[in-house]
Design a protein around this motif. Structure first.
Motif, PDB file in Angstrom:
ATOM      1  N   GLY A  25      -3.907   5.537  -4.995  1.00  0.00           N
ATOM      2  CA  GLY A  25      -3.222   4.284  -4.684  1.00  0.00           C
ATOM      3  C   GLY A  25      -3.899   3.464  -3.613  1.00  0.00           C
ATOM      4  N   GLU A  26      -5.211   3.619  -3.520  1.00  0.00           N
ATOM      5  CA  GLU A  26      -5.896   2.934  -2.443  1.00  0.00           C
ATOM      6  C   GLU A  26      -7.212   2.329  -2.920  1.00  0.00           C
ATOM      7  OE1 GLU A  26      -6.878   4.139   2.103  1.00  0.00           O
ATOM      8  OE2 GLU A  26      -7.846   5.340   0.565  1.00  0.00           O
TER       9      GLU A  26
ATOM     10  N   ALA B 221       0.837  -1.201   0.000  1.00  0.00           N
ATOM     11  CA  ALA B 221       0.000   0.000   0.000  1.00  0.00           C
ATOM     12  C   ALA B 221       0.870   1.247   0.000  1.00  0.00           C
ATOM     13  CB  ALA B 221      -0.900  -0.005   1.230  1.00  0.00           C
ATOM     14  N   MET B 222       0.559   2.172  -0.893  1.00  0.00           N
ATOM     15  CA  MET B 222       1.278   3.441  -0.923  1.00  0.00           C
ATOM     16  C   MET B 222       0.286   4.575  -1.118  1.00  0.00           C
ATOM     17  SD  MET B 222       4.818   2.893  -2.954  1.00  0.00           S
ATOM     18  CE  MET B 222       4.061   2.008  -4.281  1.00  0.00           C
ATOM     19  N   PRO B 223      -0.586   4.777  -0.128  1.00  0.00           N
ATOM     20  CA  PRO B 223      -1.597   5.816  -0.305  1.00  0.00           C
ATOM     21  C   PRO B 223      -0.968   7.187  -0.490  1.00  0.00           C
ATOM     22  CG  PRO B 223      -1.625   4.965   1.944  1.00  0.00           C
ATOM     23  CD  PRO B 223      -0.682   4.113   1.177  1.00  0.00           C
ATOM     24  N   GLY B 224      -1.490   7.931  -1.449  1.00  0.00           N
ATOM     25  CA  GLY B 224      -0.954   9.271  -1.728  1.00  0.00           C
ATOM     26  C   GLY B 224      -1.944  10.329  -1.296  1.00  0.00           C
ATOM     27  N   GLU B 225      -2.127  11.329  -2.153  1.00  0.00           N
ATOM     28  CA  GLU B 225      -2.998  12.448  -1.777  1.00  0.00           C
ATOM     29  C   GLU B 225      -4.459  11.998  -1.734  1.00  0.00           C
ATOM     30  OE1 GLU B 225      -3.584  15.402  -4.785  1.00  0.00           O
ATOM     31  OE2 GLU B 225      -2.813  14.071  -6.350  1.00  0.00           O
ATOM     32  N   ARG B 226      -5.245  12.798  -1.011  1.00  0.00           N
ATOM     33  CA  ARG B 226      -6.661  12.527  -0.875  1.00  0.00           C
ATOM     34  C   ARG B 226      -7.348  12.921  -2.189  1.00  0.00           C
ATOM     35  NH1 ARG B 226      -9.895  14.312   4.574  1.00  0.00           N
ATOM     36  NH2 ARG B 226      -8.398  12.940   5.589  1.00  0.00           N
ATOM     37  N   LEU B 227      -7.985  11.972  -2.886  1.00  0.00           N
ATOM     38  CA  LEU B 227      -8.577  12.300  -4.184  1.00  0.00           C
ATOM     39  C   LEU B 227     -10.083  12.531  -4.074  1.00  0.00           C
ATOM     40  CD1 LEU B 227      -6.650  10.023  -6.689  1.00  0.00           C
ATOM     41  CD2 LEU B 227      -6.393  12.463  -6.283  1.00  0.00           C
TER      42      LEU B 227
ATOM     43  N   ASN C 193      -0.802   1.979  -9.793  1.00  0.00           N
ATOM     44  CA  ASN C 193      -0.484   3.149 -10.614  1.00  0.00           C
ATOM     45  C   ASN C 193      -1.094   4.433 -10.074  1.00  0.00           C
ATOM     46  OD1 ASN C 193       1.054   1.630 -12.326  1.00  0.00           O
ATOM     47  ND2 ASN C 193      -0.656   1.163 -13.690  1.00  0.00           N
ATOM     48  N   GLY C 194      -1.669   4.388  -8.883  1.00  0.00           N
ATOM     49  CA  GLY C 194      -2.066   5.626  -8.229  1.00  0.00           C
ATOM     50  C   GLY C 194      -3.511   6.042  -8.377  1.00  0.00           C
ATOM     51  N   ALA C 195      -4.385   5.140  -8.849  1.00  0.00           N
ATOM     52  CA  ALA C 195      -5.793   5.510  -8.939  1.00  0.00           C
ATOM     53  C   ALA C 195      -6.469   5.340  -7.577  1.00  0.00           C
ATOM     54  CB  ALA C 195      -6.497   4.632  -9.965  1.00  0.00           C
ATOM     55  N   ALA C 196      -7.559   6.062  -7.385  1.00  0.00           N
ATOM     56  CA  ALA C 196      -8.404   5.850  -6.212  1.00  0.00           C
ATOM     57  C   ALA C 196      -9.521   4.910  -6.637  1.00  0.00           C
ATOM     58  CB  ALA C 196      -8.980   7.173  -5.741  1.00  0.00           C
TER      59      ALA C 196
END
Lengths: 509, 363
Positions: free
Chosen positions: A288-289, A256-262, A458-461
């Motif tokens: 990413g979550e 898991a590599m959660p990034g910004e809140r989308l 790849n960073g999608a929510a």
């Protein structure tokens, strides 16, 4: 006990529909007083052979023997005479009629006297209560069926068969519609029936259930029997590879590599026709979550999906906030969201996500037909469409690999893979995956889960709404439970506890 | 369309079966089926005049067939082509009568524009009511047919009636309105009413085909017709497309005014249409709503129309209504023929099996 006695014997049964061979030389035997599972992917022929046994289809070749006698079943009425009963995947119940009266729908007075004085209601009720006591299956007899839970409705279907003194029960995917606790209840009832000497044939594609319930199992693939095993001699991995016919790759989740809140939802409520469908939803999804939403169907999931797909159409009935990054998207139309790259796997692909009469190319275009990849000044680029469709079909292994095939002729798994291919083609920043693997076979589930994990990497929510707990627990980074339109208290993190989620789904916290 | 070859073969099988059944009914009526068949053939192809008349009917039927087909593709049932063509013809005729001085190249353009606009309006109203209010288009278009017929009677008989004629018809249009000057089609079919509109009809069929199958707008229209929910969720405004589809359908039916008013009679005759709008439904059904199929299917019905009137005259027992019976039988048999499963036949047929012909559909 006479459990070793062979009760039913299928002997080289074949059946074809047009050019499709649904059953090819199917032979297997079922012991008296056992629970026998039939497993296989969609279209493997397990339902067909049961429908032949039940008299809905006639075999082209081969024979079925019951206690050594050749059976000649031409219709379900014959099946009933031989004490064979079937619970179909879709229940045959009439909503407003009470549970009790379902047992007397086909009641025909045998005499003129009987016509004027039908069996009094109390007498009927007594009969049924005796029945439900005998098999330890309680039913609220006076309630109209539409008010009963799915689990009870199923119980009613089983009792209907038992009322007709059936000895052999055929259950077609009985757990597909049930919550985990209801499944446990069903299983204990089935074990009780077995103890009373009934023989149960059980169609499923869930291996966990086979392992916990069945005594013997027959594996089908492409219309043929691949193996027949005792449960002690096998394991889920073994069975799934027999079903699919190749080695399966277990999904190893990327870290898991959660990034910004989308996506962010704040205090969202939704009210239509005077009823509050969604109450004060509060959640967010990071890049990413995968956020999973568990819940029994009909607890507001469909409303949430509608709002996320076409917020503008419901703008007036919605209160609260719906944000993408920092911008409100509450007044965006489905088209706007498509332009922002939002994707979604529909709950029901046939009614919400496909043009069933059209070919695969046109289905691949749906929702992205305005993309400059496929058109210029409004005129389609046919070669480009063909090329891309074929390429993406290859990526997701859609069969037949023919972009001109008609959508409705594909199996459920291949239809869903095409929808997945379409929705992932533009590498969406947000994916709403509603029941992504409903009615889909193991091979396709493997593929779809892999693609969703890749998108997450790849960073999608991703918002995953599913009624399959196993799927939710396998894919999600966090899980929330929805019930009666509200999200229940805490957000769960792995490792997930199946019993806890199941209890929350049923509201037994 | 997919599997065009199969489609054509199936339709042809259906056509022959339908004709065979129709002719055996003729035998029951006491006529010689063979001679009836010959009359039918002769009446459509016997002379340039016969063919011209059949093509004249065909032209109008292409317009109405396209109209119904396009609405079908959008998931709507346009029963109103008859009313749409009526108001279109009325608008074109009224223009020609009231503004007789307009010179030639502009006059037909003006009349055509006003005509098809009137047709479009007559389609727009039910389309709009359908997507706004959910009113069923079948009911509304049917009502619009009656309104159109009443309106036509009023305008033609009370406002622009031809005082010199015994017939219920309008005054003759200004000379600039007639297509005669440009018409090269008519030269091939001397004395028949066939005219330039035939070319227009063929061109429109191709245009509509291109629109429906090659452009994103046609795609959106068809998607809305197939699955409204899925289309809305995919960002296609299916409500707007339904309104628009009815409007275009109305305009297409409206093109009949070019054929009837500007191309041949030069006036509005009450009852000029032998129910082109309703036969258009049959044309569309037979063509399975495919714009190019409409051409063939319209020709079939055009020829039948012509053949039926000749049968009426040349035989003792068969009346004009017989054409309707043939139409109905043809629709049934061609629709039934779509169910022919070649792969099944191949599988069951020993000869083919032996040769080892593989089944393409199974791939």
């Amino acid at each position: 006990m006479t459990t070793e006695k062979i009760l039913l014997e299928f002997n080289k049964v074949s059946k074809s529909f047009g050019s499709v061979q649904a059953n090819n030389q199917v032979s297997f035997a079922v012991k008296q007083g056992s629970i026998h599972a039939l497993i296989g992917e969609n279209g493997a022929g397990k339902s067909t052979i049961m429908k032949i046994l039940f008299g809905l289809y006639q075999a082209d070749h081969g024979e079925i023997r019951l206690r050594g006698q050749k059976l000649n079943i031409l219709s379900p009425i014959d099946a009933k005479k031989h004490r064979i009963g079937m619970v179909h995947q879709h229940f045959m119940l009439a909503g407003p009629i009470s549970a009790m009266n379902h047992f007397f729908l086909d009641e025909k007075p045998t005499s003129l006297k009987g016509f004027f004085t039908p069996l009094p209601a109390e007498k009927k009720l007594q009969q049924l209560q005796a029945l439900s006591e005998r098999y330890q299956m309680a039913v609220p007899w006076q309630e109209p069926v539409e008010k009963l839970s799915v689990g009870i409705q199923q119980r009613l279907e089983i009792l209907k068969i038992l009322y007709n003194e059936a000895d052999i029960l055929i259950l077609d995917e009985p757990t597909a519609v049930l919550a985990p606790q209801e499944i446990l209840a069903l299983f204990s009832q089935l074990r009780e029936l077995k103890a009373q000497g009934k023989t149960i044939l059980f169609i499923t594609h869930k291996l966990k259930e086979v392992m916990s319930l069945a005594d013997t199992v027959t594996v089908f693939r492409k219309g043929e029997v691949i193996a027949q095993k005792n449960i002690e001699d096998t394991n889920p991995r073994d069975l799934s590879e027999l079903m699919v016919g190749r080695k399966l790759i277990e999904l190893v989740r990327s870290p898991a590599m959660p990034g910004e809140r989308l996506l962010e939802i704040k205090n969202l409520s939704f009210k239509t026709q005077g009823r509050e469908r969604l109450k004060n939803l509060d959640f967010h999804i990071h890049s990413g979550e995968i956020l999973g939403i568990a819940g029994i169907e009909g607890n507001g999931q469909s409303d949430l999906i509608q709002i996320l797909v076409q917020p503008k159409a419901h703008e007036k009935a919605v209160s609260g906030e719906l944000r993408w990054k920092t911008n409100s998207i509450l007044s965006k139309s489905a088209k706007d969201l498509k332009e922002m790259g939002f994707s979604f796997f529909p709950e029901d692909r046939l009614t919400q996500g496909a043009l069933v009469q059209s070919n695969l190319k046109e289905n691949f275009l749906l929702g992205q037909h305005r993309s400059p990849d496929f058109q210029k000044m409004g005129i389609f680029k046919p070669h480009e469409i063909s090329r891309v469709t074929t390429e993406e079909m290859k990526k997701l292994d859609v069969w037949p690999r023919n972009p001109n095939a008609i959508f409705k002729n594909l199996s459920g798994g291949n239809q869903q893979k095409l929808v997945v291919a379409r929705e992932l083609y533009r590498k969406p920043p947000f994916l709403l995956a509603a029941q992504p693997t409903r009615g889909v076979d193991i091979g396709a589930i493997e593929k779809i889960h892999f693609e969703m994990d890749l998108l997450r990497k790849n960073g999608a929510a991703i918002l995953l709404i599913s009624s399959e707990l196993d799927e939710l627990m396998k894919l999600s980074d966090r899980i929330m439970v929805i019930r009666h339109g509200s999200l229940l208290g805490q957000i769960l993190h792995p490792p997930f506890d199946e019993t806890q989620i199941g209890c929350m789904m049923l509201g037994a916290v | 369309m997919h599997d065009v070859g199969g489609c054509v073969i199936r339709s042809l099988i259906g056509l022959f079966v339908g004709l065979a059944i129709s002719l055996s009914i003729v035998a029951f009526a006491g006529e010689n089926p063979f001679s009836v068949f010959m009359i039918l053939i002769r009446s459509a192809f016997g002379s340039p005049y016969d063919l011209g008349l059949a093509l004249f009917y065909t032209t109008s039927l292409i317009f109405t067939g396209l109209s119904v087909s396009l609405a079908f593709q959008a998931g709507l049932f346009n029963i109103g082509a008859e009313g749409q063509l009526t108001v279109a013809a009325l608008a074109a005729a009224a223009t020609g009568v009231l503004l007789p001085e307009v010179p030639s190249p502009w006059a037909p353009l003006l009349a055509t524009t006003l005509g098809i606009s009137a047709g479009a309006l007559w389609g727009f109203i039910p389309g709009w009511l359908k997507s706004r209010r959910g009113s069923h288009e079948v009911i509304v278009t049917m009502m619009m047919n009656f309104i159109a017929a009443a309106l036509a009677s009023y305008v033609v008989l009370d406002l622009i009636k031809n005082p010199e004629s015994q017939n219920p018809e309008s005054k003759i249009l200004g000379p600039g309105y007639l297509l005669k000057d440009y018409d090269f089609v008519q030269k091939f079919f001397v004395d028949s009413p066939a005219n330039l509109s035939l070319i227009l009809a063929l061109a429109l069929s191709v245009l509509i085909y291109f629109f429906l199958y090659k452009t994103i707008w046609g795609y959106e229209l068809r998607a809305s017709g197939q699955n409204e929910v899925a289309s809305e969720m995919a960002g296609i405004s299916s409500k707007r497309w339904k309104t628009l589809a009815m409007t275009i359908a109305g305009a297409l039916a409206g093109f009949v005014c070019v054929n009837e008013i500007l191309g041949s009679s030069g006036r509005y005759k009450i009852g000029f249409s032998p129910e082109y709008g309703f036969v258009g439904i049959a044309v569309a059904l037979l063509a399975r709503s495919h714009p190019l199929g409409v051409i063939a299917s319209a020709f079939l019905f055009g020829a039948l129309q012509k053949g039926a009137s000749d049968l009426d005259i040349e035989t003792a027992t068969i009346t004009k209504d017989f054409a309707r019976i043939i139409q109905a039988i043809l629709i049934f048999s061609v629709a039934g023929a779509t169910l022919i499963d070649f792969s099944w036949i191949r599988q069951k047929c020993f000869f083919w099996k032996k040769k080892g012909v593989t089944d393409a559909n199974f791939e």
